[in-house]
Write a protein that holds these residues in place. Structure first.
Motif, PDB file in Angstrom:
ATOM      1  N   GLN B 138       0.830  -1.206   0.000  1.00  0.00           N
ATOM      2  CA  GLN B 138       0.000   0.000   0.000  1.00  0.00           C
ATOM      3  C   GLN B 138       0.874   1.270   0.000  1.00  0.00           C
ATOM      4  OE1 GLN B 138      -3.147  -0.964   0.095  1.00  0.00           O
ATOM      5  NE2 GLN B 138      -4.364   0.883   0.350  1.00  0.00           N
ATOM      6  N   GLU B 139       1.929   1.258   0.822  1.00  0.00           N
ATOM      7  CA  GLU B 139       2.839   2.417   0.857  1.00  0.00           C
ATOM      8  C   GLU B 139       4.108   2.097   0.075  1.00  0.00           C
ATOM      9  OE1 GLU B 139       2.165   0.843   3.943  1.00  0.00           O
ATOM     10  OE2 GLU B 139       0.190   1.812   4.014  1.00  0.00           O
ATOM     11  N   GLY B 140       4.012   1.123  -0.819  1.00  0.00           N
ATOM     12  CA  GLY B 140       5.196   0.648  -1.529  1.00  0.00           C
ATOM     13  C   GLY B 140       5.665   1.605  -2.614  1.00  0.00           C
ATOM     14  N   LEU B 141       6.786   1.210  -3.245  1.00  0.00           N
ATOM     15  CA  LEU B 141       7.424   2.066  -4.245  1.00  0.00           C
ATOM     16  C   LEU B 141       6.494   2.369  -5.414  1.00  0.00           C
ATOM     17  CD1 LEU B 141      10.967   0.426  -4.357  1.00  0.00           C
ATOM     18  CD2 LEU B 141      10.360   2.694  -3.464  1.00  0.00           C
ATOM     19  N   LEU B 142       5.754   1.353  -5.862  1.00  0.00           N
ATOM     20  CA  LEU B 142       4.914   1.540  -7.040  1.00  0.00           C
ATOM     21  C   LEU B 142       3.833   2.582  -6.769  1.00  0.00           C
ATOM     22  CD1 LEU B 142       4.228   0.569  -9.917  1.00  0.00           C
ATOM     23  CD2 LEU B 142       2.640  -1.049  -8.875  1.00  0.00           C
ATOM     24  N   ASN B 143       3.134   2.421  -5.624  1.00  0.00           N
ATOM     25  CA  ASN B 143       2.078   3.358  -5.297  1.00  0.00           C
ATOM     26  C   ASN B 143       2.628   4.767  -5.092  1.00  0.00           C
ATOM     27  OD1 ASN B 143      -0.449   2.131  -5.448  1.00  0.00           O
ATOM     28  ND2 ASN B 143      -0.017   0.930  -3.605  1.00  0.00           N
ATOM     29  N   GLN B 144       3.790   4.873  -4.422  1.00  0.00           N
ATOM     30  CA  GLN B 144       4.387   6.192  -4.216  1.00  0.00           C
ATOM     31  C   GLN B 144       4.691   6.858  -5.551  1.00  0.00           C
ATOM     32  OE1 GLN B 144       7.724   6.130  -1.564  1.00  0.00           O
ATOM     33  NE2 GLN B 144       6.533   5.158   0.084  1.00  0.00           N
ATOM     34  N   THR B 149       3.460  10.947  -9.519  1.00  0.00           N
ATOM     35  CA  THR B 149       3.264  11.421 -10.895  1.00  0.00           C
ATOM     36  C   THR B 149       1.832  11.865 -11.129  1.00  0.00           C
ATOM     37  OG1 THR B 149       2.848   9.155 -11.561  1.00  0.00           O
ATOM     38  CG2 THR B 149       5.072   9.984 -11.927  1.00  0.00           C
ATOM     39  N   GLY B 150       0.948  11.597 -10.171  1.00  0.00           N
ATOM     40  CA  GLY B 150      -0.431  12.069 -10.290  1.00  0.00           C
ATOM     41  C   GLY B 150      -1.310  11.185 -11.149  1.00  0.00           C
ATOM     42  N   ILE B 151      -0.848   9.999 -11.486  1.00  0.00           N
ATOM     43  CA  ILE B 151      -1.682   9.101 -12.291  1.00  0.00           C
ATOM     44  C   ILE B 151      -2.858   8.588 -11.460  1.00  0.00           C
ATOM     45  CG2 ILE B 151      -1.695   6.867 -13.512  1.00  0.00           C
ATOM     46  CD1 ILE B 151       1.255   7.466 -14.240  1.00  0.00           C
ATOM     47  N   ILE B 152      -2.608   8.363 -10.176  1.00  0.00           N
ATOM     48  CA  ILE B 152      -3.696   7.933  -9.288  1.00  0.00           C
ATOM     49  C   ILE B 152      -3.754   8.870  -8.086  1.00  0.00           C
ATOM     50  CG2 ILE B 152      -3.711   5.472  -9.917  1.00  0.00           C
ATOM     51  CD1 ILE B 152      -1.889   5.039  -7.429  1.00  0.00           C
ATOM     52  N   SER B 153      -4.926   8.926  -7.424  1.00  0.00           N
ATOM     53  CA  SER B 153      -5.025   9.766  -6.238  1.00  0.00           C
ATOM     54  C   SER B 153      -5.156   8.916  -4.974  1.00  0.00           C
ATOM     55  CB  SER B 153      -6.206  10.729  -6.366  1.00  0.00           C
ATOM     56  OG  SER B 153      -7.360   9.999  -6.744  1.00  0.00           O
ATOM     57  N   THR B 157      -4.577  -1.258  -4.272  1.00  0.00           N
ATOM     58  CA  THR B 157      -4.346  -2.455  -3.483  1.00  0.00           C
ATOM     59  C   THR B 157      -3.903  -3.558  -4.426  1.00  0.00           C
ATOM     60  OG1 THR B 157      -6.130  -1.741  -2.059  1.00  0.00           O
ATOM     61  CG2 THR B 157      -5.359  -4.014  -1.791  1.00  0.00           C
ATOM     62  N   ILE B 158      -2.622  -3.838  -4.403  1.00  0.00           N
ATOM     63  CA  ILE B 158      -2.103  -4.893  -5.292  1.00  0.00           C
ATOM     64  C   ILE B 158      -1.623  -6.067  -4.462  1.00  0.00           C
ATOM     65  CG2 ILE B 158      -0.467  -5.457  -7.114  1.00  0.00           C
ATOM     66  CD1 ILE B 158      -0.295  -2.446  -7.695  1.00  0.00           C
ATOM     67  N   LEU B 159      -0.858  -5.758  -3.413  1.00  0.00           N
ATOM     68  CA  LEU B 159      -0.335  -6.830  -2.573  1.00  0.00           C
ATOM     69  C   LEU B 159      -1.488  -7.597  -1.941  1.00  0.00           C
ATOM     70  CD1 LEU B 159       2.385  -7.957  -1.649  1.00  0.00           C
ATOM     71  CD2 LEU B 159       2.164  -6.558   0.407  1.00  0.00           C
ATOM     72  N   ASN B 160      -1.269  -8.900  -1.782  1.00  0.00           N
ATOM     73  CA  ASN B 160      -2.289  -9.791  -1.223  1.00  0.00           C
ATOM     74  C   ASN B 160      -3.519  -9.945  -2.111  1.00  0.00           C
ATOM     75  OD1 ASN B 160      -0.591 -10.119   0.970  1.00  0.00           O
ATOM     76  ND2 ASN B 160      -1.561  -8.431   2.090  1.00  0.00           N
ATOM     77  N   THR B 161      -3.330  -9.794  -3.414  1.00  0.00           N
ATOM     78  CA  THR B 161      -4.396 -10.115  -4.368  1.00  0.00           C
ATOM     79  C   THR B 161      -3.806 -11.082  -5.399  1.00  0.00           C
ATOM     80  OG1 THR B 161      -3.799  -8.395  -5.929  1.00  0.00           O
ATOM     81  CG2 THR B 161      -5.356  -7.778  -4.188  1.00  0.00           C
ATOM     82  N   ASN B 162      -4.682 -11.623  -6.251  1.00  0.00           N
ATOM     83  CA  ASN B 162      -4.186 -12.515  -7.312  1.00  0.00           C
ATOM     84  C   ASN B 162      -3.280 -11.766  -8.294  1.00  0.00           C
ATOM     85  OD1 ASN B 162      -5.342 -14.752  -6.320  1.00  0.00           O
ATOM     86  ND2 ASN B 162      -6.905 -14.987  -7.913  1.00  0.00           N
ATOM     87  N   THR B 163      -3.535 -10.460  -8.486  1.00  0.00           N
ATOM     88  CA  THR B 163      -2.679  -9.673  -9.382  1.00  0.00           C
ATOM     89  C   THR B 163      -1.224  -9.757  -8.928  1.00  0.00           C
ATOM     90  OG1 THR B 163      -4.548  -8.181  -9.541  1.00  0.00           O
ATOM     91  CG2 THR B 163      -2.466  -7.424 -10.478  1.00  0.00           C
ATOM     92  N   ALA B 164      -1.002  -9.599  -7.628  1.00  0.00           N
ATOM     93  CA  ALA B 164       0.360  -9.673  -7.100  1.00  0.00           C
ATOM     94  C   ALA B 164       0.955 -11.056  -7.354  1.00  0.00           C
ATOM     95  CB  ALA B 164       0.356  -9.357  -5.609  1.00  0.00           C
ATOM     96  N   VAL B 165       0.110 -12.091  -7.226  1.00  0.00           N
ATOM     97  CA  VAL B 165       0.593 -13.453  -7.485  1.00  0.00           C
ATOM     98  C   VAL B 165       1.044 -13.576  -8.944  1.00  0.00           C
ATOM     99  CG1 VAL B 165      -0.052 -15.888  -7.565  1.00  0.00           C
ATOM    100  CG2 VAL B 165      -0.846 -14.451  -5.683  1.00  0.00           C
ATOM    101  N   TYR B 166       0.215 -13.056  -9.864  1.00  0.00           N
ATOM    102  CA  TYR B 166       0.591 -13.111 -11.287  1.00  0.00           C
ATOM    103  C   TYR B 166       1.890 -12.358 -11.540  1.00  0.00           C
ATOM    104  CZ  TYR B 166      -3.750 -15.314 -12.774  1.00  0.00           C
ATOM    105  OH  TYR B 166      -4.751 -16.196 -12.972  1.00  0.00           O
ATOM    106  N   ILE B 167       1.992 -11.168 -10.958  1.00  0.00           N
ATOM    107  CA  ILE B 167       3.216 -10.381 -11.154  1.00  0.00           C
ATOM    108  C   ILE B 167       4.421 -11.177 -10.652  1.00  0.00           C
ATOM    109  CG2 ILE B 167       4.484  -8.316 -10.400  1.00  0.00           C
ATOM    110  CD1 ILE B 167       1.794  -6.823 -10.381  1.00  0.00           C
ATOM    111  N   GLY B 168       4.278 -11.758  -9.471  1.00  0.00           N
ATOM    112  CA  GLY B 168       5.378 -12.531  -8.896  1.00  0.00           C
ATOM    113  C   GLY B 168       5.751 -13.718  -9.761  1.00  0.00           C
TER     114      GLY B 168
END
Lengths: 430, 295
Positions: B138-144, B149-153, B157-168
């Motif tokens: 949540q406070e990780g490098l990607l979100n920071q 850059t203002g792409i998101i406000s 939530t990526i960690l602890n989801t299936n998306t994170a599993v796929y990335i890994g």
């Protein structure tokens, strides 16, 4: 092909060339592969690009195929500028040196590949593939994969595949390089036959001069991105225009020296003293030769008396006779087939080994030198004698082995005479 | 002497593969027990033949029956297969262009590029997965970065989801996809593409008709090299995945260490092995065919 009288569009001023290179230059970074080259190739020609590796012949062919674009200059094919035509849209097909057969497709599918891309219907493709298989005698191998057939068969598949689309122009990149000598010779004649049956224009790239001489209607000898000479095989051999061409094609003896005019121009009907030395030939035939070559036109007449002269106008003024001083203390070389105006200039006299006669006694020839046999190269049908002259120059003389080797007249260290007529060689300016 | 040499690999397989498998198989047929080890029966050869018969009668298939009764297990198997298949597909889509670019790069670059692909193996796999936790949190490098850059406000939530599993998974297994495809493409003769173009192919159709078929063996090998280990993957789903991530490796671990139910865990492992045998055999066949093609 040697009898070029029937087919020589290049000497017809009205003939329109199929391919035209105009002032084409190709650079790869600092390296100039093709240097301001202009050349015309005619329909139905079997045109050979001959030269050592790195002379630009492959680049020239790749530009025709569309794999390389010229840095400057234009290439036209059938009157159309090829500058903006990508390789897949040109009426040109290429047979690759590595054959580049698709390993995952059968022989049939390889041959059909180009036809399928054209969107032809299945029946047409099947018929055309059968025709190609028959032409290249591969009927029994249609279902095989490339790795299941021999090298010679692969070579024929590559040829069939490149001919299947009936291209206007077929490019052959060292097509026979991977075959052994015997198969190569057979295939050369096969290629000529296929070229004649299909009427396709062939451009072949080769570093093998024998291959170029055998198959081609015309040969372009290339050196460092430039064309040194374009001519029929017999003229390339008999009338090289430079020491480079003379030296590159076959074997030759070169005598650099200075030309000295000896005789006044002969009357058209008379016998000039120079001509008198060579009693064997009619002057007219011989005189025609000096017009043929661009530079220092000569017409070589061999010691065997075989003439390579084309038919020319019968009565032409006879060129000057020359003597060439080539080494101190040696008799000058007598030449009667040089052009005018060479007096006092630096020239190179060039003569083929087979035009030099070897004898035990002084021969009755205008040029005769005594020397010592230092080496004999026995090649089966012919032997080449390396004869060292008193000047230190080594001259190669070739004689046919009409007798068994045990009955050979000369052997190592024998003193012999070598001689040639006054028209046997050529005088080169560069 | 020669026999001994040949016997070494077989002894190796026997000691380190077959014997452990037989032990696992035996445990899977046992019942759980409050004992050390936590299952029964155990073999006591000092009691003789009668005790061995008692031991045999103590074995049964009820753990396997249990696996079919609780839907957690078959769902976990299916979910593992699904995650393995889809992450293999993603890895292929990401890995092929990389392998292609490497094979087409100038000769003097290739060794370096190959090195860069292999380099991550020099660091512990576990540390690399922890690094991803730091990146995806949540406070990780990607979100920071995205917030900066203002792409998101709002942080994603990526960690602890299936998306994170796929990335890994894609990150970890990418080299296994790239290397066999690169090997296939690198061997390919460039003049084949020129020949296809010469015969009327556009660049795109030359790619589909020549490049893809000729790299087929590399693609198949790469897919199996990713698919097979991912089915049983445990570290990535347990560190990067959440409660919703269902993978059989994780179930196995929990059964073993959280429930201390060794017999059920062993049954899960036996079934997993049976499932894996199919793709492994297919993979071996593909390798053999590729070898035959080369000859």
């Amino acid at each position: 092909m040697v009898n070029a009288a029937e087919f020589e569009p290049w000497s017809d001023p009205d003939a329109v060339p199929l391919i035209r290179f105009q002032n084409v230059t190709k650079r790869f970074g600092e390296f100039t592969a093709i240097d301001d080259l202009t050349i015309d190739i005619y329909e139905q020609e079997f045109f050979a690009l001959l030269g050592p590796s790195g002379c630009g012949k492959t680049t020239l062919m790749r530009m025709l195929a569309g794999f390389e674009a010229p840095t400057s200059g234009t290439i036209t094919l059938g009157g159309e500028d090829m500058a903006n035509r990508p390789a897949n849209k040109r009426p040109v097909n290429m047979m690759f040196q590595s054959y580049a057969l698709f390993p995952h497709l059968t022989v049939r599918d390889n041959i059909a590949f180009g036809l399928k891309r054209e969107g032809r219907d299945a029946a047409f493709i099947a018929a055309r593939v059968d025709e190609m298989l028959k032409l290249t005698r591969l009927e029994r191998f249609g279902a095989r994969k490339p790795h299941q057939i021999s090298g010679g068969q692969r070579q024929r598949v590559a040829l069939a595949r490149s001919l299947a689309k009936a291209p206007k122009l077929l490019l052959l990149d060292e097509p026979l390089g991977a075959l052994d000598k015997k198969l190569r010779q057979d295939t050369q004649f096969e290629l000529m036959e296929i070229q004649e049956t299909t009427g396709t224009t062939f451009v072949i790239v080769t570093h093998d001069q024998e291959e170029a001489m055998t198959v081609a209607s015309r040969v372009a000898v290339m050196n460092e991105g430039r064309i040194e000479q374009v001519d029929t095989p017999d003229r390339i051999y008999e009338l090289p225009n430079s020491t480079y061409v003379a030296d590159f094609i076959g074997e030759i003896n070169l005598f650099p020296g200075t030309a000295r005019r000896t005789d006044p121009p002969a009357p058209p009907d008379g016998t000039a003293p120079a001509a008198a030395k060579s009693e064997s030939q009619p002057p007219a035939n011989e005189a025609a030769g000096w017009l043929v070559s661009r530079l220092s036109p000569i017409f070589g007449e061999g010691a065997d008396g075989k003439s390579g002269a084309p038919d020319g106008p019968a009565l032409l003024p006879r060129p000057d006779g020359l003597e060439i001083d080539w080494a101190e203390g040696a008799d000058p070389i007598v030449v009667s087939n040089a052009t005018e105006g060479l007096d006092g200039g630096a020239v190179t006299f060039a003569i083929r080994p087979e035009k030099i006669a070897v004898s035990a006694d002084r021969p009755d020839l205008p040029n005769a030198f005594q020397g010592k046999v230092i080496d004999i190269a026995y090649l089966g049908n012919v032997s080449t004698y390396h004869v060292e002259l008193p000047t230190g120059q080594i001259v190669k003389a070739q004689t046919a082995n009409t007798r068994r080797i045990s009955a050979r007249a000369f052997t190592w260290d024998d003193t012999v005479w070598i001689g040639w007529t006054d028209t046997a060689g050529v005088v080169l300016l560069r | 002497m020669r026999r001994l040499l040949i016997a070494i690999p077989y002894l190796w397989l026997l000691a380190l593969f077959l014997v452990p498998f037989l032990i696992v198989l035996k445990i899977s047929l046992s019942d759980t027990a409050l004992a050390i080890p936590p299952y029964t029966p155990t073999i006591d050869l000092s009691e003789g033949w009668a005790s061995f018969r008692a031991f045999l009668t103590g074995l049964d298939f009820e753990n396997f029956v249990w696996l079919t009764e609780d839907d957690l297990y078959w769902k976990a198997y299916l979910s593992s297969l699904w995650i393995a298949a889809s992450s293999t597909a993603i890895t292929l889509v990401v890995g092929y262009p990389i392998a292609y670019a490497m094979a087409r790069s100038p000769d003097e670059w290739r060794a370096t590029l190959l090195m860069l692909v292999i380099l991550p193996f020099w660091t512990s796999f576990l540390i690399r997965v922890y690094a991803w936790m730091g990146i995806l949190a949540q406070e990780g490098l990607l979100n920071q970065l995205l917030l900066w850059t203002g792409i998101i406000s709002e942080p994603l939530t990526i960690l602890n989801t299936n998306t994170a599993v796929y990335i890994g998974i894609v990150y970890t297994y990418l080299p296994f996809m790239i290397l066999p495809i690169y090997a296939a493409l690198e061997r390919m003769d460039d003049s084949l593409i020129e020949a296809a173009t010469d015969l009327g192919c556009s660049r795109m159709s030359a790619f589909w008709l020549v490049t893809i078929p000729l790299s087929k063996n590399g693609i198949i090998a790469g897919c199996f090299l990713v698919f097979i280990p991912v089915i049983g993957e445990f570290v990535i789903p347990s560190l990067l995945g959440g409660s919703g991530t269902l993978m059989i490796g994780k179930v196995l671990w929990e059964e073993f260490f959280n429930n201390r139910d060794w017999p059920v865990a062993s049954a899960v492992a036996v079934i997993l092995l049976l499932i894996l045998i199919v793709p492994i055999i297919l993979f071996q066949r593909n390798e053999q065919r590729a070898r035959e093609m080369d000859e």
